[in-house]
Design a protein around this motif. Structure first.
Motif, PDB file in Angstrom:
ATOM      1  N   ARG A 198       0.809  -1.223   0.000  1.00 43.69           N
ATOM      2  CA  ARG A 198       0.000   0.000   0.000  1.00 43.69           C
ATOM      3  C   ARG A 198       0.842   1.273   0.000  1.00 43.69           C
ATOM      4  NH1 ARG A 198      -5.453   0.115   3.656  1.00 43.69           N
ATOM      5  NH2 ARG A 198      -6.787  -1.027   2.188  1.00 43.69           N
ATOM      6  N   GLY A 199       2.142   1.122  -0.045  1.00 46.12           N
ATOM      7  CA  GLY A 199       3.007   2.296  -0.028  1.00 46.12           C
ATOM      8  C   GLY A 199       3.225   2.870   1.350  1.00 46.12           C
ATOM      9  N   TYR A 309       0.022 -12.374  -1.668  1.00 52.29           N
ATOM     10  CA  TYR A 309      -0.654 -11.158  -1.191  1.00 52.29           C
ATOM     11  C   TYR A 309      -0.721 -10.099  -2.286  1.00 52.29           C
ATOM     12  CZ  TYR A 309      -1.247 -12.802   3.543  1.00 52.29           C
ATOM     13  OH  TYR A 309      -1.675 -13.510   4.634  1.00 52.29           O
ATOM     14  N   ARG A 310       0.297 -10.035  -3.119  1.00 47.10           N
ATOM     15  CA  ARG A 310       0.262  -9.084  -4.231  1.00 47.10           C
ATOM     16  C   ARG A 310      -0.884  -9.423  -5.189  1.00 47.10           C
ATOM     17  NH1 ARG A 310       5.011 -10.021  -6.431  1.00 47.10           N
ATOM     18  NH2 ARG A 310       6.194  -8.276  -5.562  1.00 47.10           N
ATOM     19  N   ASP A 311      -1.129 -10.707  -5.378  1.00 48.01           N
ATOM     20  CA  ASP A 311      -2.144 -11.144  -6.336  1.00 48.01           C
ATOM     21  C   ASP A 311      -3.548 -11.242  -5.752  1.00 48.01           C
ATOM     22  OD1 ASP A 311      -0.119 -11.378  -8.197  1.00 48.01           O
ATOM     23  OD2 ASP A 311       0.135 -13.543  -7.911  1.00 48.01           O
ATOM     24  N   HIS A 312      -3.690 -11.064  -4.436  1.00 49.17           N
ATOM     25  CA  HIS A 312      -4.995 -11.276  -3.795  1.00 49.17           C
ATOM     26  C   HIS A 312      -5.394 -10.102  -2.907  1.00 49.17           C
ATOM     27  CE1 HIS A 312      -3.861 -15.393  -4.966  1.00 49.17           C
ATOM     28  NE2 HIS A 312      -5.148 -15.633  -4.988  1.00 49.17           N
ATOM     29  N   GLU A 313      -5.222  -8.897  -3.412  1.00 46.55           N
ATOM     30  CA  GLU A 313      -5.594  -7.714  -2.630  1.00 46.55           C
ATOM     31  C   GLU A 313      -7.083  -7.709  -2.289  1.00 46.55           C
ATOM     32  OE1 GLU A 313      -5.205  -2.824  -2.634  1.00 46.55           O
ATOM     33  OE2 GLU A 313      -4.380  -4.013  -4.287  1.00 46.55           O
ATOM     34  N   ALA A 314      -7.917  -8.242  -3.163  1.00 44.53           N
ATOM     35  CA  ALA A 314      -9.359  -8.282  -2.897  1.00 44.53           C
ATOM     36  C   ALA A 314      -9.674  -9.114  -1.662  1.00 44.53           C
ATOM     37  CB  ALA A 314     -10.107  -8.839  -4.109  1.00 44.53           C
TER      38      ALA A 314
END
Length: 332
Positions: A198-199, A309-314
């Motif tokens: 999320r930065g 986690y990068r691929d499953h933010e939803a």
């Protein structure tokens, strides 16, 4: 053992076990889960309809538990309140689930004479000094230090008593810290990963010197299945993958893998009673039952987890804001 009942199977470690069993065996699986904040039905998406079903319910509900035990060949008990910070803020739910819930399941196992495996934690042993060469073994005395670990210790002792007093066909496993897919963002590794994604800057308790012995959830799952199939009734097995890292090293490795400066994190107030070091000796599991971890390289396992986690933010985004607001209120 073709019909497995998995309590807490919508939680982090339980859902990974369900996915592992359905992908690697012919067993069918029923999940019993109360769906508290830590349970997530999305963690069970994509499972085969002909071998999987979900039941929403409380392990303290004796009538529900009795009916489910009558339909299954074995039970794997993952359901637990498990977050140390939450146990310090409100211990009561840990007593209800970890003690009364385990008692309710054991009584059903006793009535139906069903194979029972109890999932526990290395935190029941307390902690080790940072420079202590020793590791926890099956003979290490219990020395829990939080409401969470003390209630897990109590549940372990209940299982042992029901084996000895009533002949319940149970085994116990105590595992080191898990990481991998489907872990709630309140936990250390996913919290830091999702912050960076999320930065935002990761958060490190105190100096970050506390050491944990990390194991990928898939390796935990394979170990539990091995114990269920080969373990000796009444025995305890420790599950670990020789993954000792201190929290500072883990945060810096997450940042490095994600292409950020290794020192781009903030220190926050330490957790009360924060255990110094956990370390598991899993020799017995390996030599007697022939188990070996697949993710013996922690860095490779962590990179695999970060990619998930990068691929499953939803999956994790709905949890994130509420979790960070709670931590901010605690100065963490």
């Amino acid at each position: 053992m073709s019909r497995l009942l998995v309590t807490g199977g919508a939680g982090f470690i339980g859902s990974n076990f369900v996915h592992y069993v359905l992908a690697n065996t012919d067993h069918s699986v029923t999940v019993l889960d109360k769906l508290t904040y830590a349970g997530n039905l999305a963690s069970l998406d994509g499972l085969p309809d002909d071998r999987f079903r979900f039941v929403k319910g409380d392990i303290c509900d004796a009538e529900l538990v009795d009916g489910l035990f009558a339909e299954h060949d074995a039970v794997v008990h993952y359901a637990a309140e498990s977050h140390n910070d939450n146990s310090l803020a409100n211990p009561r739910p840990f007593l209800d689930t970890n003690i009364i819930g385990t008692y309710t399941l054991l009584e059903a196992a006793r009535k139906h004479d069903i194979r029972f495996h109890h999932i526990s934690t290395d935190e029941v042993y307390g902690d080790l000094e940072l420079d202590d060469p020793a590791k926890f073994t099956e003979q290490t005395p219990y020395n829990p230090s939080s409401p969470y670990s003390s209630t897990k210790a109590g549940s372990d002792l209940l299982v042992r008593a029901w084996v000895r007093s009533f002949g319940v066909k149970a085994t116990i496993s105590n595992c080191s810290n898990n990481y991998g897919p489907y872990q709630h963002v309140e936990k250390f590794i996913p919290r830091q990963i999702t912050n960076v994604l999320r930065g935002e800057r990761p958060k490190l308790y105190g100096k970050g010197e506390n050491v944990r012995d990390w194991i990928h959830a898939n390796d935990h799952s394979s170990a539990v299945l091995t114990i269920l199939e080969k373990g000796v009734i009444g025995e305890t097995y420790l599950i670990g993958a020789d993954g000792e890292r201190n929290n500072k090293e883990v945060v810096e490795l997450i940042l490095t893998i994600l292409g950020q400066p290794a020192d781009a994190y903030d220190h926050v107030v330490d957790r009360p009673g924060h255990d110094l070091r956990y370390a598991i000796d899993s020799t017995r599991l390996r030599t007697e039952l022939g188990w070996e971890p697949r993710f013996s390289d922690f860095e490779a396992g962590l990179a695999d987890t970060i990619a998930w986690y990068r691929d499953h933010e939803a999956w994790w985004a709905p949890q994130k804001d509420e979790t960070e607001a709670k931590y901010q209120a605690q100065g963490q």
